[in-house]
Design an enzyme around this catalytic site. Structure first.
Site, PDB file in Angstrom:
ATOM      1  NE  ARG A  64       2.300  52.826  -3.746  1.00 35.80           N
ATOM      2  CZ  ARG A  64       1.983  53.726  -3.811  1.00 35.80           C
ATOM      3  NH1 ARG A  64       1.117  54.416  -4.277  1.00 35.80           N
ATOM      4  NH2 ARG A  64       3.012  54.400  -3.678  1.00 35.80           N
ATOM      5  CD  GLU A  66      -3.606  50.914  -6.005  1.00 36.51           C
ATOM      6  OE1 GLU A  66      -4.729  51.579  -6.180  1.00 36.51           O
ATOM      7  OE2 GLU A  66      -2.714  51.506  -6.635  1.00 36.51           O
ATOM      8  NE  ARG A  72      -6.311  57.218 -12.807  1.00 37.11           N
ATOM      9  CZ  ARG A  72      -5.769  57.791 -11.624  1.00 37.11           C
ATOM     10  NH1 ARG A  72      -4.628  58.738 -12.318  1.00 37.11           N
ATOM     11  NH2 ARG A  72      -6.646  58.372 -11.121  1.00 37.11           N
ATOM     12  CG  HIS A  73      -4.912  52.084 -10.092  1.00 41.51           C
ATOM     13  ND1 HIS A  73      -5.084  53.276 -10.209  1.00 41.51           N
ATOM     14  CD2 HIS A  73      -3.477  53.149  -9.231  1.00 41.51           C
ATOM     15  CE1 HIS A  73      -5.752  54.138 -10.555  1.00 41.51           C
ATOM     16  NE2 HIS A  73      -4.655  54.517  -9.022  1.00 41.51           N
ATOM     17  CD  GLU A 215      -0.810  61.205  -8.281  1.00 39.45           C
ATOM     18  OE1 GLU A 215      -1.710  61.339  -7.806  1.00 39.45           O
ATOM     19  OE2 GLU A 215      -0.295  60.657  -8.241  1.00 39.45           O
ATOM     20  CB  SER A 218       2.808  62.578  -4.787  1.00 37.65           C
ATOM     21  OG  SER A 218       1.059  62.580  -5.408  1.00 37.65           O
ATOM     22  NE  ARG A 266      -0.670  56.228 -12.564  1.00 37.50           N
ATOM     23  CZ  ARG A 266      -1.302  56.261 -11.312  1.00 37.50           C
ATOM     24  NH1 ARG A 266      -0.461  57.712 -11.166  1.00 37.50           N
ATOM     25  NH2 ARG A 266      -1.674  55.715 -10.854  1.00 37.50           N
TER      26      ARG A 266
HETATM   27  P1  ATP Z   1      -3.547  57.353  -7.500  1.00 35.53           P
HETATM   28  O1  ATP Z   1      -4.065  58.532  -7.469  1.00 35.53           O
HETATM   29  O2  ATP Z   1      -3.132  57.878  -9.173  1.00 35.53           O
HETATM   30  O3  ATP Z   1      -3.768  55.237  -6.520  1.00 35.53           O
HETATM   31  P2  ATP Z   1      -1.328  57.776  -5.872  1.00 35.53           P
HETATM   32  O4  ATP Z   1      -1.937  59.057  -4.976  1.00 35.53           O
HETATM   33  O5  ATP Z   1      -1.585  56.197  -4.658  1.00 35.53           O
HETATM   34  O6  ATP Z   1      -1.848  57.344  -7.056  1.00 35.53           O
HETATM   35  P3  ATP Z   1       1.231  57.672  -4.299  1.00 35.53           P
HETATM   36  O7  ATP Z   1       1.542  58.025  -3.698  1.00 35.53           O
HETATM   37  O8  ATP Z   1       1.880  59.167  -4.705  1.00 35.53           O
HETATM   38  O9  ATP Z   1       0.364  57.278  -5.520  1.00 35.53           O
HETATM   39  O10 ATP Z   1       2.771  57.124  -5.534  1.00 35.53           O
HETATM   40  C1  ATP Z   1       3.491  58.279  -6.121  1.00 35.53           C
HETATM   41  C2  ATP Z   1       3.737  58.111  -7.730  1.00 35.53           C
HETATM   42  O11 ATP Z   1       3.574  56.632  -7.997  1.00 35.53           O
HETATM   43  C3  ATP Z   1       2.332  58.245  -8.619  1.00 35.53           C
HETATM   44  O12 ATP Z   1       2.317  59.320  -8.857  1.00 35.53           O
HETATM   45  C4  ATP Z   1       2.022  57.013  -9.365  1.00 35.53           C
HETATM   46  O13 ATP Z   1       3.093  57.961 -10.865  1.00 35.53           O
HETATM   47  C5  ATP Z   1       2.762  55.962  -9.365  1.00 35.53           C
HETATM   48  N1  ATP Z   1       2.018  54.857  -9.193  1.00 35.53           N
HETATM   49  C6  ATP Z   1       1.073  55.314  -7.915  1.00 35.53           C
HETATM   50  N2  ATP Z   1      -0.110  54.137  -7.955  1.00 35.53           N
HETATM   51  C7  ATP Z   1       0.232  53.235  -8.366  1.00 35.53           C
HETATM   52  C8  ATP Z   1       0.125  51.644  -9.222  1.00 35.53           C
HETATM   53  N3  ATP Z   1      -0.842  51.217  -8.517  1.00 35.53           N
HETATM   54  N4  ATP Z   1      -0.146  51.667 -10.600  1.00 35.53           N
HETATM   55  C9  ATP Z   1       0.840  52.263 -11.618  1.00 35.53           C
HETATM   56  N5  ATP Z   1       1.821  53.452 -10.567  1.00 35.53           N
HETATM   57  C10 ATP Z   1       1.521  54.205  -9.234  1.00 35.53           C
END
Ligand code: ATP
Length: 292
Positions: A64, A66, A72-73, A215, A218, A266
């Site tokens: 990602r 990000e 937490r990312h 979270e 999802s 996470r």
């Molecule tokens: P957030 O809203 O916290 O950014 P997201 O809605 O983008 O998460 P999903 O795409 O649903 O997350 O990804 C599923 C799961 O993967 C999340 O619940 C989380 O546990 C994990 N996750 C998502 N993005 C990250 C990240 N950048 N780093 C670590 N874990 C992540």
């Protein structure tokens, strides 16, 4: 998962198109065509379901882009993805995942007491409390609980980090649990492939799981009807040409299915209440860190 008849699959991490869309995609040049790093195995695990595997899972890297400095990312994390068929209602999957996590939490405590105490010595944390059976709350009920506690939250919008944490505190007070599931999210909060609630299409058959109010996963029932899927992709502004193979996979008949994706770092972070996800990764990747 293997004990419950899941088949482990491995899906490509270099893919064409725009993965699942959105801004946080790493793009690169794949010879003479554009490529990107997979944001999840989502589309592939569903294709496996269409190909006749009733239950699949994968543990692998997820990418990602990000560009944020949260605690937490990560830009690369380890995902546990699963997908399964169901017969009558997506709660069959929701309840399965809930009980799997309760099993996991109980076993971490029993089998890894020594490792947990090593972490606790360095980063003391309060014991993780998990109600069994898992607490399951409807999104609209969650919004009401927030309103009763004085928090403003539109029921057609996703929760913010602040309201997520507030709801976590309210749930902990009411049910004495650090782990719960929230289901029935509004359509604006979910990706194009999420099944709409047949009784009210402002909402979806989807869910998030929370640990200590944040979270960790999802998931949702996926749209298995190709016509509806194509329409939803268009409604969400995606280029359907790049989704041709995914949509085609549903054209030969797809079973009702649902699944979820977890970020394992996470889960470790929130289980041990570490203040930063980087502590749960051996070689963390973030916008500033590409080595070692
Ligand atoms: P957030 O809203 O916290 O950014 P997201 O809605 O983008 O998460 P999903 O795409 O649903 O997350 O990804 C599923 C799961 O993967 C999340 O619940 C989380 O546990 C994990 N996750 C998502 N993005 C990250 C990240 N950048 N780093 C670590 N874990 C992540």
């Amino acid at each position: 998962m293997l004990m419950n008849d899941f088949v482990e699959i491995h899906t490509p991490k270099m893919i064409g198109g725009s993965s699942e869309g959105g801004a946080n995609v790493f793009h690169f040049k794949y010879f003479d065509q554009p490529g990107c790093l997979a944001q999840s195995p989502q589309l592939y695990k569903q294709m496996a379901i269409c190909g006749g595997f009733p239950r699949v899972f994968e543990i692998g890297p997820v990418f990602r882009a990000e560009n944020s400095k949260t605690n937490r990312h990560l830009c690369e994390f380890t995902g546990l993805d699963m997908e399964m068929e169901f017969k009558n209602h997506y709660f069959e999957v929701l309840d399965y995942i809930g009980s799997m996590l309760v099993f996991l939490f109980k076993n971490i405590k029993e089998r890894h007491a020594k490792e947990l105490s090593v972490i606790n010595d360095q980063y003391p944390f309060e014991d993780f409390v998990c109600a069994d059976p898992v607490v399951k709350i409807n999104f609209r009920e969650g919004v009401k609980m927030l309103a009763d506690a004085g928090y403003k939250q539109d029921e057609l919008e996703d929760l913010s980090t602040e309201t997520e944490k507030a709801l976590g505190r309210i749930v902990k007070e009411k049910y004495n649990t650090d782990f719960y599931m929230l289901y029935g999210y509004p359509v604006s909060a979910r990706p194009f492939y999420t099944m709409l609630d047949p009784k009210d299409n402002r909402f979806t058959n989807s869910y998030d799981f929370f640990m200590r109010g944040e979270e960790i996963t999802s998931g949702a029932q996926r749209i298995h009807d190709p016509v509806m899927l194509e329409q939803r992709a268009k409604d969400c502004g995606l280029d359907v040409n790049t989704l041709g193979e995914y949509i085609n996979a549903m054209k030969y008949g797809a079973p009702c299915h649902a699944g979820a994706g977890f970020g394992l770092e996470r889960i470790v972070k929130f289980y041990c209440n570490l203040h930063n996800i980087r502590k749960a990764s051996l070689f963390p990747r973030d916008p500033q860190r590409l080595a070692p």
